[in-house]
Design a protein around this motif. Structure first.
Motif, PDB file in Angstrom:
ATOM      1  N   GLU A 100      72.594  17.889 -16.379  1.00  0.00           N
ATOM      2  CA  GLU A 100      71.177  18.223 -16.278  1.00  0.00           C
ATOM      3  C   GLU A 100      71.015  19.590 -15.616  1.00  0.00           C
ATOM      4  N   GLN A 101      69.990  20.301 -16.083  1.00  0.00           N
ATOM      5  CA  GLN A 101      69.756  21.657 -15.607  1.00  0.00           C
ATOM      6  C   GLN A 101      68.575  21.681 -14.647  1.00  0.00           C
ATOM      7  N   PHE A 102      68.682  22.530 -13.651  1.00  0.00           N
ATOM      8  CA  PHE A 102      67.636  22.722 -12.656  1.00  0.00           C
ATOM      9  C   PHE A 102      67.142  24.164 -12.781  1.00  0.00           C
ATOM     10  N   PHE A 103      65.828  24.287 -12.892  1.00  0.00           N
ATOM     11  CA  PHE A 103      65.236  25.580 -13.217  1.00  0.00           C
ATOM     12  C   PHE A 103      64.717  26.321 -11.986  1.00  0.00           C
TER      13      PHE A 103
END
Lengths: 112, 113
Positions: A100-103
């Protein structure tokens, strides 16, 4: 733990200039991705870096380039700016690709 | 290739109404599925995720269930608040993890007091 930081937050440039945007990922994250967001095109993937290597690239012209440093910080560069490059540029980090990516909050670029 | 289709917006609801934002996907195998939310002037925040079929992701009163049979991941909330006004993005990550995160077009949600 500090989140993803992007600098600068706002930028105004004129056509033909070049610009460099910076992204510092969450500590320990080794993957950094860049996106361009515009009202007309939505979210478009620019590129992804992992351990200083570009793993993936979106469908953007060669004027858009990036790199990642040994501390996982990343920069993207846009040369010969065009009016259509005005957008919100978002950086995202993840532990590694596929996670999962965190912006970050984004850099708002305006080209006049 | 992989793709995500989201319900067209904008969506306007009254406070305390029930929310559903539809999301369907096309992908090979079992991708990981995500909902992100973007508040005005901010970047995207991960709202919830599911990594395998029948998983239910939940956060802040929002829920979404990974339905492999219908290739869907619809976002629901039982009682929305004005503070839920934002743009919501559905996204998928292919199972092999060697491709990019693919986003839907986003659904703008406005809640009226």
């Amino acid at each position: 733990k500090a989140g993803v930081t992007q600098t600068p937050r706002y930028l105004i440039k004129t056509r033909g200039q070049q610009v460099t945007l910076s992204c510092s990922p969450i500590s320990g994250h080794r993957s950094v991705s860049w996106y361009q967001q515009t009202p007309g095109q939505g979210l478009q993937f620019l590129f992804e870096y992992f351990s200083e290597t570009q793993r993936n690239k979106g469908n953007f012209p060669g004027r858009f380039s990036g790199r990642q440093f040994s501390n996982s910080r990343s920069e993207m560069n846009v040369s010969t700016l065009e009016l259509g490059d005005s957008a919100l540029y978002l950086c995202a980090s993840s532990l590694r690709f596929g996670n999962e990516q965190f912006f970050g909050p984004g850099t708002r670029l305006t080209v006049l | 290739g992989d793709s995500v289709t989201q319900m067209e917006g904008p969506v306007t609801l009254s406070e305390e109404a029930f929310l559903t934002i539809n999301c369907t996907y096309t992908a090979t195998g079992y991708p990981s599925l995500f909902w992100y939310v973007q508040y005005p002037g901010e970047g995207l925040q991960l709202l919830l995720k599911a990594t395998k079929a029948d998983d239910k992701g939940s956060n802040k009163g929002f829920e979404a269930t990974y339905r492999k049979e219908t290739t869907s991941f619809h976002l629901e909330k039982g009682s929305v608040q004005v503070s839920d006004s934002a743009v919501y993005f559905c996204a998928l990550y292919p199972p092999l993890g060697n491709e990019k995160l693919t986003f839907g077009t986003g659904t703008r949600l406005t809640i009226i007091p």
